[in-house]
Design a protein around this motif. Structure first.
Motif, PDB file in Angstrom:
ATOM      1  N   GLU A  34    -117.513  93.712 129.820  1.00 26.48           N
ATOM      2  CA  GLU A  34    -117.871  94.846 130.672  1.00 26.48           C
ATOM      3  C   GLU A  34    -116.963  96.040 130.385  1.00 26.48           C
TER       4      GLU A  34
ATOM      5  N   ALA B  89    -117.332 102.166 125.773  1.00 23.42           N
ATOM      6  CA  ALA B  89    -118.227 102.738 124.761  1.00 23.42           C
ATOM      7  C   ALA B  89    -119.105 103.837 125.347  1.00 23.42           C
ATOM      8  N   GLN B  90    -119.388 103.746 126.643  1.00 21.18           N
ATOM      9  CA  GLN B  90    -120.246 104.737 127.299  1.00 21.18           C
ATOM     10  C   GLN B  90    -119.448 105.891 127.903  1.00 21.18           C
ATOM     11  N   SER B  91    -118.119 105.783 127.857  1.00 17.69           N
ATOM     12  CA  SER B  91    -117.277 106.765 128.539  1.00 17.69           C
ATOM     13  C   SER B  91    -117.405 108.149 127.912  1.00 17.69           C
ATOM     14  N   ASP B  92    -117.493 109.148 128.790  1.00 17.23           N
ATOM     15  CA  ASP B  92    -117.559 110.535 128.340  1.00 17.23           C
ATOM     16  C   ASP B  92    -116.264 111.282 128.645  1.00 17.23           C
TER      17      ASP B  92
ATOM     18  N   LYS C  89    -116.010 107.202 135.000  1.00 20.18           N
ATOM     19  CA  LYS C  89    -115.835 106.110 134.040  1.00 20.18           C
ATOM     20  C   LYS C  89    -114.378 105.672 133.973  1.00 20.18           C
TER      21      LYS C  89
ATOM     22  N   ASP D  45    -115.445  96.763 127.541  1.00 18.65           N
ATOM     23  CA  ASP D  45    -115.832  97.341 126.249  1.00 18.65           C
ATOM     24  C   ASP D  45    -117.119  98.154 126.378  1.00 18.65           C
ATOM     25  N   ARG D  46    -118.054  97.659 127.180  1.00 17.78           N
ATOM     26  CA  ARG D  46    -119.319  98.375 127.358  1.00 17.78           C
ATOM     27  C   ARG D  46    -119.096  99.718 128.051  1.00 17.78           C
ATOM     28  N   VAL D  47    -118.296  99.711 129.135  1.00 15.51           N
ATOM     29  CA  VAL D  47    -118.029 100.956 129.863  1.00 15.51           C
ATOM     30  C   VAL D  47    -117.239 101.925 128.992  1.00 15.51           C
TER      31      VAL D  47
ATOM     32  N   GLN E 127    -113.750 103.463 136.847  1.00 12.04           N
ATOM     33  CA  GLN E 127    -114.414 102.181 136.631  1.00 12.04           C
ATOM     34  C   GLN E 127    -113.593 101.303 135.695  1.00 12.04           C
TER      35      GLN E 127
END
Length: 580
Positions: A259, A265-268, A273, A261-263, A276
């Motif tokens: 989870e 990768a989506q972080s801006d 984020k 790693d997924r967040v 999170q």
């Protein structure tokens, strides 16, 4: 539909004996191996007779395949049923033993029969006894219901297997592509029985009844294959919850890392984020902290500790760790910490404090009490608020508003009540159960004890109040917070208020959480001052909000921790009371 009168006569012996006989037949059949398939028409033999011989050989092979599958299915099913019935027998024995102990009977139809209040109960105890008997009648009904549910499940599964065998549909594969051994394996798989799912409502008494009605093998299979169904289920035995939760640790760590790693990768780069990711990392840190608390320096599991809950839902990780054997200890104490408590920050200190309480209480029980063993549980199964007390700062993700509205205590009280009920329900005997609550944890404990949880004694310390109902206008006698609202025996509620503790002395004056436990009529006030114990031990005073379980570097105990140990050990006669 199966009835209680039928189920109480179930015995696994004949089924277990039959497995051996069937297994001998199966081995004799498979000894033929695949010889028949190797039979071929001799070279040079052709014509109608040769074709007929080939067809007959194949027909016999198909029959042997089906026979092997049927025997294997019957062997597996009968073995599984025999094993499952051991759980039913255990469930029946526990239900009938409980009924006998508390003066009930279970009728042939499964109805719980209450002959009425026992003779000689004092008038001032009749209400409490009646309440306890009503709760026990409900628990017995739950146990009967779960035994019958398990019996119906066994009967239904067994009938399904037998129907397949009798209908000749045990083997659903091409006989030309299988062997006797493969056919037997297919039949063995078909003959396996399902394991009864836990009751959907999750009530501790029903959970305990469900667990007791499973065989040991079924319990171990559930822990191995579905630990998530066992670890946090109140009413299940502590040994099983511990094994299941230990098995969940690496699974949860892998899940959180994925989870994270997924967040990531989506972080801006934005704040949501980032927060999170901080929350996920805090939970990973909590798993590391739990691992450290549950393992010895050499990496082996600490045999004196039990991981009784592991909950990673919500904003923060939650857990409960015992020191001692909760399944067998004569005296069990459940400690609920308060403000500024978090698994990854200070739970290890609480667990160590409770380890000291466990050892001290066990010593008192041996010297001054019944000699029984002691187990202590540090229960951090909720998310308490964080406020700056004794120099401590704010914890991320928590707010002072939690302290004012009491919602965290109300939510925690529901979970704590179920946890305490589960300890009692999981055991065939009745342990001496003590609730310990510090600070906001005392509020949570007080709310939890407004229902019948089986708690025998309670000790509040550093308490801002023990009720979710405000006491306004403020009244030192307490308008709505009498001890009668706590479902513990009369005279078995205790309080400790140290000098210099603003939470214990100042916050109650606001009346937000009821009247002050320090002035509540009927509350037994225990000393926190310097004292000498009945056996001549020098005890030091506790000061402020965080020294109630204080032990000095040289091993000298505070009066407050000594008093806590005395109540946990069931030896209130050696506790040191507050001077009036």
């Amino acid at each position: 539909m199966l009835g209680w009168a039928q189920v109480v006569r179930w015995r696994p012996d004949r089924l277990q004996q039959a497995v051996g006989l069937i297994n001998a037949e199966y081995n004799e059949l498979t000894a033929c191996s695949d010889d028949l398939r190797g039979i071929a028409v001799p070279d040079g033999w052709s014509g109608p007779a040769a074709g007929a011989a080939m067809r007959e050989a194949r027909r016999i092979a198909r029959l042997l395949d089906e026979w092997a599958a049927e025997i294997a299915a019957a062997r597996r099913a009968i073995g599984d049923v025999g094993d499952a019935i051991t759980g039913v027998v255990h469930g029946v024995e526990e239900a009938e033993a409980l009924a006998t102990r508390y003066g009930f009977r279970i009728g042939e139809d499964g109805a719980v029969i209450d002959p009425g209040m026992p003779a000689g109960v004092p008038e001032d105890q009749r209400e409490t006894v009646a309440r306890d008997r009503a709760a026990m009648a409900m628990e017995l009904a739950d146990r009967v219901g779960e035994v019958l549910r398990q019996a119906e499940d066994i009967d239904s599964d067994f009938c399904l297997v037998l129907d397949r065998i009798l209908s000749g549909h045990t083997l659903d594969v091409d006989p030309a592509r299988t062997s006797l051994a493969a056919a037997g394996a297919a039949g063995d798989a078909l003959g396996s029985l399902s394991i009864l799912a836990p009751p959907p409502d999750g009530d501790p008494a029903r959970n305990a009844a469900w667990w007791a009605s499973l065989s040991r093998n079924q319990q171990l299979v559930l822990i191995r294959d579905h630990p998530e169904l066992v670890g946090n289920r109140d009413g299940v035995a502590a040994w099983a919850r511990n094994e299941a939760n230990l098995a969940m640790l690496p699974r949860e760590r892998d899940r959180l890392r994925q989870e994270y790693d997924r967040v990531l990768a989506q972080s801006d780069g934005g704040l949501p984020k980032a927060l999170q990711l901080l929350g996920i990392q805090a939970k990973l840190d909590s798993l590391d902290a739990i691992d450290a608390m549950m393992h010895l320096p050499d990496g082996t599991v600490n045999p004196e500790r039990q991981l009784l809950s592991l909950d990673l839902t919500g904003r923060a990780a939650k857990a409960a760790i015992a020191h001692g054997d909760v399944d067998t200890a004569r005296h069990v104490a459940v400690f609920t910490p308060g403000m500024n408590s978090a698994v990854d920050q200070n739970m290890a200190g609480y667990v160590n404090d409770m380890e000291h309480v466990q050892r001290g209480a066990e010593k008192l029980a041996r010297l001054r009490g019944d000699g029984g063993s002691v187990a202590t549980v540090t229960w951090l199964g909720y998310e308490p608020p964080a406020v700056p007390v004794d120099g401590k700062g704010m914890e991320a993700g928590k707010a002072v508003a939690d302290l004012l509205d009491g919602s965290a205590a109300q939510d925690g009280a529901e979970k704590l009540a179920r946890f305490n009920e589960g300890i009692n329900a999981s055991r065939p005997d009745d342990p001496h159960l003590t609730a310990l609550g510090h600070s906001y944890g005392s509020l949570t404990t007080g709310i939890a004890l407004q229902r019948n949880t089986g708690v025998d004694d309670v000790v509040f310390f550093g308490s801002p109040g023990i009720s979710d109902t405000p006491d306004l206008p403020v009244n030192p006698v307490g308008l709505n917070n009498e001890l009668s609202s706590l479902q513990v025996p009369s005279g078995h509620a205790y309080n400790l208020s140290a000098e210099g503790d603003p939470i214990a002395h100042d916050v109650p004056q606001l009346g937000r959480y009821g009247s002050s436990p320090a002035t509540m009529p009927g509350m037994q006030q225990l000393s926190t001052h310097e004292a000498i114990s009945p056996d001549g031990q020098r005890l030091v005073a506790a000061h402020g909000h965080s020294e109630y379980t204080e032990v000095l570097a040289d091993g000298t105990e505070s009066t407050s921790v000594y008093n806590i140990q005395a109540i946990v050990a069931g030896t209130p006669q050696v506790a040191i009371t507050e001077a009036r």
